[in-house]
Design a protein around this motif. Structure first.
Motif, PDB file in Angstrom:
ATOM      1  N   PRO A 145      57.932 -94.974 -16.254  1.00  0.00           N
ATOM      2  CA  PRO A 145      56.953 -96.072 -16.145  1.00  0.00           C
ATOM      3  C   PRO A 145      55.575 -95.711 -16.694  1.00  0.00           C
ATOM      4  CG  PRO A 145      57.438 -95.113 -13.991  1.00  0.00           C
ATOM      5  CD  PRO A 145      58.428 -94.533 -14.945  1.00  0.00           C
ATOM      6  N   ALA A 146      55.250 -94.409 -16.750  1.00  0.00           N
ATOM      7  CA  ALA A 146      53.931 -93.999 -17.236  1.00  0.00           C
ATOM      8  C   ALA A 146      53.864 -93.874 -18.750  1.00  0.00           C
ATOM      9  CB  ALA A 146      53.530 -92.664 -16.596  1.00  0.00           C
ATOM     10  N   VAL A 147      54.995 -94.112 -19.435  1.00  0.00           N
ATOM     11  CA  VAL A 147      55.071 -93.910 -20.889  1.00  0.00           C
ATOM     12  C   VAL A 147      55.207 -95.248 -21.588  1.00  0.00           C
ATOM     13  CG1 VAL A 147      56.404 -92.871 -22.756  1.00  0.00           C
ATOM     14  CG2 VAL A 147      56.055 -91.606 -20.620  1.00  0.00           C
TER      15      VAL A 147
ATOM     16  N   HIS B 153      53.101 -91.293 -25.867  1.00  0.00           N
ATOM     17  CA  HIS B 153      51.941 -92.169 -25.711  1.00  0.00           C
ATOM     18  C   HIS B 153      51.997 -92.810 -24.324  1.00  0.00           C
ATOM     19  CE1 HIS B 153      50.905 -92.053 -30.049  1.00  0.00           C
ATOM     20  NE2 HIS B 153      52.211 -91.896 -30.189  1.00  0.00           N
ATOM     21  N   PRO B 154      51.031 -92.523 -23.456  1.00  0.00           N
ATOM     22  CA  PRO B 154      51.069 -93.072 -22.093  1.00  0.00           C
ATOM     23  C   PRO B 154      50.753 -94.558 -22.072  1.00  0.00           C
ATOM     24  CG  PRO B 154      49.035 -91.879 -22.435  1.00  0.00           C
ATOM     25  CD  PRO B 154      49.852 -91.668 -23.675  1.00  0.00           C
TER      26      PRO B 154
ATOM     27  N   ALA C 298      45.993 -89.020 -14.099  1.00  0.00           N
ATOM     28  CA  ALA C 298      47.373 -89.469 -14.287  1.00  0.00           C
ATOM     29  C   ALA C 298      48.036 -88.745 -15.458  1.00  0.00           C
ATOM     30  CB  ALA C 298      47.409 -90.986 -14.517  1.00  0.00           C
ATOM     31  N   LEU C 299      47.266 -88.489 -16.515  1.00  0.00           N
ATOM     32  CA  LEU C 299      47.814 -87.775 -17.658  1.00  0.00           C
ATOM     33  C   LEU C 299      48.165 -86.328 -17.297  1.00  0.00           C
ATOM     34  CD1 LEU C 299      45.548 -89.053 -20.575  1.00  0.00           C
ATOM     35  CD2 LEU C 299      47.952 -89.569 -20.186  1.00  0.00           C
ATOM     36  N   GLN C 300      47.343 -85.713 -16.466  1.00  0.00           N
ATOM     37  CA  GLN C 300      47.647 -84.347 -16.033  1.00  0.00           C
ATOM     38  C   GLN C 300      48.936 -84.306 -15.225  1.00  0.00           C
ATOM     39  OE1 GLN C 300      46.439 -81.501 -16.740  1.00  0.00           O
ATOM     40  NE2 GLN C 300      44.483 -81.923 -17.732  1.00  0.00           N
ATOM     41  N   SER C 301      49.138 -85.305 -14.369  1.00  0.00           N
ATOM     42  CA  SER C 301      50.372 -85.377 -13.588  1.00  0.00           C
ATOM     43  C   SER C 301      51.583 -85.583 -14.496  1.00  0.00           C
ATOM     44  CB  SER C 301      50.264 -86.509 -12.566  1.00  0.00           C
ATOM     45  OG  SER C 301      51.460 -86.646 -11.840  1.00  0.00           O
ATOM     46  N   LEU C 302      51.437 -86.481 -15.491  1.00  0.00           N
ATOM     47  CA  LEU C 302      52.526 -86.721 -16.437  1.00  0.00           C
ATOM     48  C   LEU C 302      52.822 -85.465 -17.249  1.00  0.00           C
ATOM     49  CD1 LEU C 302      54.499 -88.659 -17.835  1.00  0.00           C
ATOM     50  CD2 LEU C 302      52.602 -89.348 -19.344  1.00  0.00           C
ATOM     51  N   LEU C 303      51.769 -84.729 -17.633  1.00  0.00           N
ATOM     52  CA  LEU C 303      51.943 -83.500 -18.398  1.00  0.00           C
ATOM     53  C   LEU C 303      52.782 -82.481 -17.617  1.00  0.00           C
ATOM     54  CD1 LEU C 303      51.110 -81.778 -20.901  1.00  0.00           C
ATOM     55  CD2 LEU C 303      49.155 -81.003 -19.547  1.00  0.00           C
TER      56      LEU C 303
ATOM     57  N   GLU D 290      59.173 -76.345 -25.095  1.00  0.00           N
ATOM     58  CA  GLU D 290      58.582 -75.010 -25.203  1.00  0.00           C
ATOM     59  C   GLU D 290      57.118 -75.024 -24.773  1.00  0.00           C
ATOM     60  OE1 GLU D 290      58.528 -70.983 -25.938  1.00  0.00           O
ATOM     61  OE2 GLU D 290      60.273 -72.252 -26.322  1.00  0.00           O
ATOM     62  N   LEU D 291      56.395 -76.063 -25.206  1.00  0.00           N
ATOM     63  CA  LEU D 291      54.961 -76.173 -24.914  1.00  0.00           C
ATOM     64  C   LEU D 291      54.581 -77.640 -24.863  1.00  0.00           C
ATOM     65  CD1 LEU D 291      52.086 -74.896 -24.671  1.00  0.00           C
ATOM     66  CD2 LEU D 291      51.958 -75.033 -27.170  1.00  0.00           C
ATOM     67  N   ALA D 292      53.793 -77.999 -23.861  1.00  0.00           N
ATOM     68  CA  ALA D 292      53.270 -79.366 -23.734  1.00  0.00           C
ATOM     69  C   ALA D 292      51.752 -79.306 -23.816  1.00  0.00           C
ATOM     70  CB  ALA D 292      53.716 -79.996 -22.416  1.00  0.00           C
ATOM     71  N   GLN D 293      51.188 -80.135 -24.663  1.00  0.00           N
ATOM     72  CA  GLN D 293      49.740 -80.094 -24.896  1.00  0.00           C
ATOM     73  C   GLN D 293      49.159 -81.487 -24.733  1.00  0.00           C
ATOM     74  OE1 GLN D 293      48.594 -78.268 -28.564  1.00  0.00           O
ATOM     75  NE2 GLN D 293      46.486 -78.998 -28.463  1.00  0.00           N
ATOM     76  N   LEU D 294      48.097 -81.571 -23.952  1.00  0.00           N
ATOM     77  CA  LEU D 294      47.393 -82.829 -23.730  1.00  0.00           C
ATOM     78  C   LEU D 294      46.199 -82.878 -24.676  1.00  0.00           C
ATOM     79  CD1 LEU D 294      46.920 -85.449 -22.134  1.00  0.00           C
ATOM     80  CD2 LEU D 294      45.718 -84.088 -20.413  1.00  0.00           C
TER      81      LEU D 294
END
Length: 305
Positions: free
Chosen positions: A88-90, A130-131, A140-145, A155-159
């Motif tokens: 739902p956040a995407v 894309h949120p 909210a983006l930090q939680s989704l990350l 391997e790596l997730a970057q905000l």
């Protein structure tokens, strides 16, 4: 009783307007100095507000880049993409293959020939998440990350919002600077009004002595000076608002052309109705306070001989 009270104030108001109109050059110069002094912090405030509005738009377009492991198959990537897309956040998910990433890197880096000599493609596949608009807040983006980082294929997730946070930190610092500047310039307005009223009191010294001789109170003598300072402060506030509006009108065209080059519809906005009232009211308040302090101090030194 109340009617007489308002009638006396109305008489003093129009008497003060007449006094100011008799010295138009001096009145204009005082109003102009007040207006320019107030316009400086007001214009900085409006500029910061517009940059914050622009940065808010960038923040809403924040995205999360998921760099996948090299050994992940295309079918696993498709399943992961579909799974993330259903959150739902995407809002949507873009897939950048290894080949597309390498082609873009060759184009942007200028090392196309050197990269062509490599035995294998060193770049991983990437999912660009894309949120949704209502989930685009930093928390909210930090939680989704954190949720997206838990997938085994990642391997790596970057905000991509760190630079926006730095921009907000700089804007907060700039706003604090504007507040300090505003306090200093407010003191300058007080001194300008105070000096103007002081000269007016000294020029009417004989008149004040006569009024005191026939029983006039300090409150009665003070009233026209208070109206004079307040009116000049209000006119200075209105002039400051006009100067800010004129400056934004001049800049609106170049800003629009610059924004269009980046495919943006951004346009500068003037201060709102409430902010304009605060600016004009601040001018009037400073005018009243400056005249009050000056008149109160000098009236005590003037007594009938």
């Amino acid at each position: 009783m109340i009617r007489n009270y308002f009638l006396r104030h109305a008489q003093v108001f129009f008497y003060t307007l007449g006094q100011l109109s008799r010295v138009p050059v001096a009145t204009f110069l005082t109003v102009a100095v007040i207006g320019i002094t107030l316009a400086l912090p007001a214009s900085l405030y409006v500029a910061i507000e517009n940059v914050q509005r622009l940065a808010h738009g960038w923040e809403d377009n924040g995205q999360i880049s998921l760099f996948l492991k090299q050994d992940v198959s295309d079918s696993a990537i498709e399943k992961l993409s579909e799974k993330i897309r259903k959150l739902p956040a995407v809002s949507w998910v873009d897939y950048v293959s290894r080949e597309a990433a390498l082609a873009e890197f060759k184009k942007l880096s200028g090392f196309g020939e050197a990269l062509g000599s490599l035995d294998r493609n060193p770049l991983p596949p990437v999912l660009v998440v894309h949120p949704a608009a209502k989930h685009a807040r930093p928390d909210a983006l930090q939680s989704l990350l954190k949720d997206l980082q838990r997938h085994n294929e990642v391997e790596l997730a970057q905000l991509d919002l760190e630079w926006v946070r730095r921009l907000y930190a700089m804007l907060d610092l700039a706003m604090q600077g504007v507040l300090i500047l505003t306090a200093g310039l407010a003191l300058a307005v007080l001194l300008i009004i105070g000096n103007t009223i002081r000269l007016a009191v000294l020029n009417r010294r004989d008149e004040i002595e006569i009024i005191k001789l026939i029983g006039g109170t300090n409150a009665f003598i003070r009233r026209p000076f208070l109206y004079s300072g307040t009116l000049q402060g209000l006119l200075g506030g209105i002039l400051a608002w006009l100067l800010v509006a004129l400056g934004l009108l001049i800049l609106s065209g170049p800003v629009h052309r610059l924004a269009s080059l980046y495919g943006s519809l951004f346009a500068v906005e003037n201060m709102g109705f409430l902010a304009a009232l605060v600016l004009i009211g601040t001018g009037g308040l400073l005018g009243w306070l400056g005249s009050r302090l000056a008149v109160g101090r000098h009236l005590r030194t003037i007594e009938p001989r």
